[in-house]
Design a protein around this motif. Structure first.
Motif, PDB file in Angstrom:
ATOM      1  N   GLN A  76       0.802   1.212 -13.744  1.00  0.00           N
ATOM      2  CA  GLN A  76       0.503   1.250 -12.323  1.00  0.00           C
ATOM      3  C   GLN A  76      -0.927   1.739 -12.109  1.00  0.00           C
ATOM      4  OE1 GLN A  76       2.341   0.320  -9.433  1.00  0.00           O
ATOM      5  NE2 GLN A  76       0.243   0.569  -8.688  1.00  0.00           N
ATOM      6  N   ASP A  86       3.410  11.873 -18.037  1.00  0.00           N
ATOM      7  CA  ASP A  86       4.352  10.915 -17.459  1.00  0.00           C
ATOM      8  C   ASP A  86       5.282  10.451 -18.586  1.00  0.00           C
ATOM      9  OD1 ASP A  86       5.664   8.945 -16.032  1.00  0.00           O
ATOM     10  OD2 ASP A  86       3.941   7.577 -15.956  1.00  0.00           O
ATOM     11  N   SER A  98      -3.541  -2.223 -13.840  1.00  0.00           N
ATOM     12  CA  SER A  98      -2.198  -2.395 -14.385  1.00  0.00           C
ATOM     13  C   SER A  98      -2.219  -3.464 -15.477  1.00  0.00           C
ATOM     14  CB  SER A  98      -1.211  -2.817 -13.285  1.00  0.00           C
ATOM     15  OG  SER A  98      -1.202  -1.871 -12.229  1.00  0.00           O
ATOM     16  N   ASN A 120       3.902   5.334 -14.739  1.00  0.00           N
ATOM     17  CA  ASN A 120       2.528   4.912 -14.447  1.00  0.00           C
ATOM     18  C   ASN A 120       1.755   4.480 -15.703  1.00  0.00           C
ATOM     19  OD1 ASN A 120       2.691   5.463 -11.633  1.00  0.00           O
ATOM     20  ND2 ASN A 120       2.440   7.657 -12.063  1.00  0.00           N
ATOM     21  N   HIS A 144      -2.190   7.526  -9.093  1.00  0.00           N
ATOM     22  CA  HIS A 144      -1.124   7.480 -10.095  1.00  0.00           C
ATOM     23  C   HIS A 144      -1.658   8.120 -11.375  1.00  0.00           C
ATOM     24  CE1 HIS A 144       1.310   4.892  -7.498  1.00  0.00           C
ATOM     25  NE2 HIS A 144       0.180   4.221  -7.233  1.00  0.00           N
TER      26      HIS A 144
END
Length: 658
Positions: A538, A520, A500, A525, A547
């Motif tokens: 994430q 996404d 992250s 994420n 993810h």
């Protein structure tokens, strides 16, 4: 080892066992063990010549006066089939009067311009000639004519070779040097030390020039003029003691002709190389060539060592090279080279070399197209200077996986071997450059012992038409050490496993205008901007949950994609790029990668973990090749400037399905 300097060299006097001088020059040799009355060879056209010597042979080594006209001949000998002999009458008063204060050498060649088979030193006396070896005087029948009679038997090996010698050797050893060829010093020689053969053992040694280039077709290093075959009869393989070899190593030597393109520094790197079926191809360790008069001081013997006394055959023609400059060659120079050998072989000389990639590795091209940069290698010597005349071969290791032309290249003065074209198949392509005796460091260059095949591999990726290859930027990435498959820039897909708060720039091939998109779209994420810059929100810090985000580059109806933080990576080879956050105070990072064992399907929950990679880098990115179709995890251990470990990062999980 050695022999008196006043010479008679023939089958009865430790010379060629198939050649004999006959009376009145010498006593009748018919009772000699080498003499075979049933083997007279009446098919030859031998010649006789006489040269003036540089001094009295009884006082030390002497030679034919260099660059001086022959006193007599060469004259074709007359066949006397009834007496089984050849003969020539030497008129000692025409065309050149003999000087009673001088000494002369009679030489017989098996054919015009070919090797000297026998030699006899003489001294003019009143109304005759004295044999300097025996002291016997041969009277001229008519006050001026000397009959020279000799016999050549069937099986003589050197008759039609321009540079050859055959000689009997026993346990006392010998120095044997080939005859002069066309007035130039281009010979071969061997120094056989005492006790190299057993007491009472005798062999017939033949050294003959091989007129072929390359001398040793089995090797690819640069070879040059000067190639000889060394043989024994009976063969060394028939020996009872130490079959196949001498009791102690012998020293073989060759006068070589060097093109002016070879540098002085490279002269010192030359090696004799040998090939025979039993020993294979090998480099011979350097040894003195002082007994062969080309350049006798190149590898000088220690005082009193092997070769300190003049050699048998050296007294024939060669040793004049010690004091007399060699003939000028427009593009050649002479150099003597010696090598230590257990055995007899075909022997020539070459320049040991190594090779490395110069250009054209790790490329991309459309399927069926040639790469933009033709692969090229640089062949160099031990001092990293380019080597001309080396042969490099190219091959595609997998059937149907592209093509290369040409498949063989000889290096020029720049030492470069470059193909014209490498056309790619789909996916990962490999091109191997290989050569016997040339390869990558540290194995090469090989200067002693067997020569192996060296291989250097180029890689490239063939991108099928209608596809786009998306890959992480190569900037600031450390690659897995010890794995030759892992190199930058990437030429095939890579998975992304990132912490992250990190980011990376994506690249693509071919160079077209693309539109970036993400699976996404809300960026929960991860996200990608219009230039292909990825930002991760994430990570996969939970082994039960991925993810995953798929980023795509769209050009019309053509799409390329890359997966981030997936439990379903499905590309092969399993290249994976890791990205982590910087840690305040950290100077380096230990990257640790594990693979899972006994794992729950569709997760990274595993019974145990085994470490695959442990490597230190100062970068924030790492590229490696994962071990298998199973889960993996990684973390970094920061270290401060003193090398002390800091708090490890969390584990990040991923999974491959193929």
């Amino acid at each position: 080892m050695g022999r008196p300097t006043a010479l008679v060299l023939d089958g009865a006097h430790n010379g060629d066992p198939e050649f004999f001088f006959l009376p009145p020059l010498v006593p009748d040799p018919s009772t000699d063990p080498n003499f075979d009355p049933a083997k007279f060879d009446a098919t030859l056209a031998p010649t006789v010549e006489v040269c003036r010597l540089t001094g009295d042979p009884r006082s030390g080594p002497v030679f034919c006066v260099a660059n001086a006209a022959l006193v007599f001949g060469p004259v074709n000998a007359i066949l006397d089939l009834t007496s089984q002999q050849y003969r020539v009458n030497w008129d000692t008063k025409s065309p050149t009067l003999l000087d009673p204060s001088q000494f002369y050498r009679i030489r017989v060649r098996g054919a015009a311009g070919k090797s000297v088979l026998g030699s006899l030193d003489v001294d003019p006396v009143d109304q005759g000639i004295k044999n300097l070896r025996s002291g016997d005087v041969v009277q001229f029948p008519d006050g001026r004519t000397l009959p020279i009679k000799f016999r050549i038997e069937q099986g003589e090996r050197c008759t039609f070779n321009a540079d050859c010698v055959t000689q009997v050797v026993g346990a006392g050893g010998a120095i044997i040097i080939t005859s002069e060829a066309g007035g130039g010093v281009t010979g071969g020689a061997v120094a056989i030390p005492p006790d190299a053969l057993d007491p009472g053992e005798e062999i017939t040694v033949t050294i003959s020039r091989l007129d072929r280039q390359p001398c040793l077709p089995q090797i690819d290093i640069a070879q040059f003029e000067g190639c000889f075959q060394f043989t024994a009869d009976p063969p060394l393989s028939a020996r009872t003691h130490n079959p196949g070899r001498f009791n102690t190593d012998v020293v073989v030597a060759i006068c070589v002709e060097l093109p002016l393109t070879i540098t002085q520094a490279q002269e010192g790197l030359l090696q004799l190389h040998a090939f025979d079926a039993a020993q294979g191809v090998r480099a011979l360790p350097n040894a003195s060539a002082a007994f062969l008069p080309c350049e006798p001081n190149r590898f000088p013997f220690p005082p009193g060592g092997l070769g300190a006394r003049p050699g048998w055959r050296g007294i024939l023609d060669r040793v004049a090279a010690f004091a007399v400059p060699q003939p000028a060659y427009a593009s050649m120079v002479h150099l003597g080279v010696g090598g230590s050998s257990c055995c007899f072989s075909d022997i020539g000389w070459a320049l040991p070399a190594k090779m490395a990639v110069l250009a054209g590795d790790d490329q991309l091209a459309a399927l069926g197209d040639a790469v933009a940069t033709p692969p090229a290698l640089l062949v160099t010597d031990a001092n990293n200077a380019p080597v001309a005349g080396a042969t490099v071969h190219f091959r595609i290791p997998s059937t149907g996986a592209g093509s290369v032309t040409p498949t063989q290249v000889v290096t020029g003065a720049d030492g470069v071997a470059r193909v014209d074209s490498w056309v790619l198949a789909a996916g990962t392509n490999s091109l191997e450059a290989f050569a016997t005796g040339i390869g990558p460091t540290p194995t090469f260059p090989i200067v002693s012992g067997p020569l192996s095949e060296g291989v250097v591999t180029f890689t490239a990726a063939g991108v099928p038409p209608g596809t786009i290859l998306v890959r992480p930027s190569s900037g600031g990435v450390t690659t897995q050490s010890g794995n030759s498959n892992v190199s930058l820039p990437l030429t095939q897909p890579s998975g992304l496993s990132m912490q992250s708060g990190t980011g990376i720039q994506l690249e693509f091939f071919p160079a077209v205008t693309v539109i970036w998109s993400s699976s996404d779209p809300t960026g929960t994420n991860a996200s990608v901007n219009t230039t292909g810059l990825v930002a991760v929100a994430q990570e996969n810090d939970d082994p039960t949950t991925a993810h995953e985000v798929v980023f795509s580059a769209l050009a019309g109806d053509v799409v390329g994609s890359i997966k981030l933080n997936s439990f379903g990576f499905d590309h092969f080879r399993r290249f994976t790029t890791l990205v982590w956050r910087p840690v305040a105070g950290a100077a380096t990072y230990d990257v640790e990668v594990d693979f899972g064992n006994g794992c729950t399907p569709d997760t990274a929950v595993c019974d145990s973990w085994t470490q695959q990679v442990s490597q230190t880098t100062s970068n924030l990115r790492f590229l490696f090749e994962f071990v298998g179709a199973q889960p993996g995890r990684w973390r970094v251990v920061p270290r401060n400037a003193a090398g002390a470990a800091m708090t490890p990062s969390e584990f990040v999980y991923f999974r491959y399905v193929i």
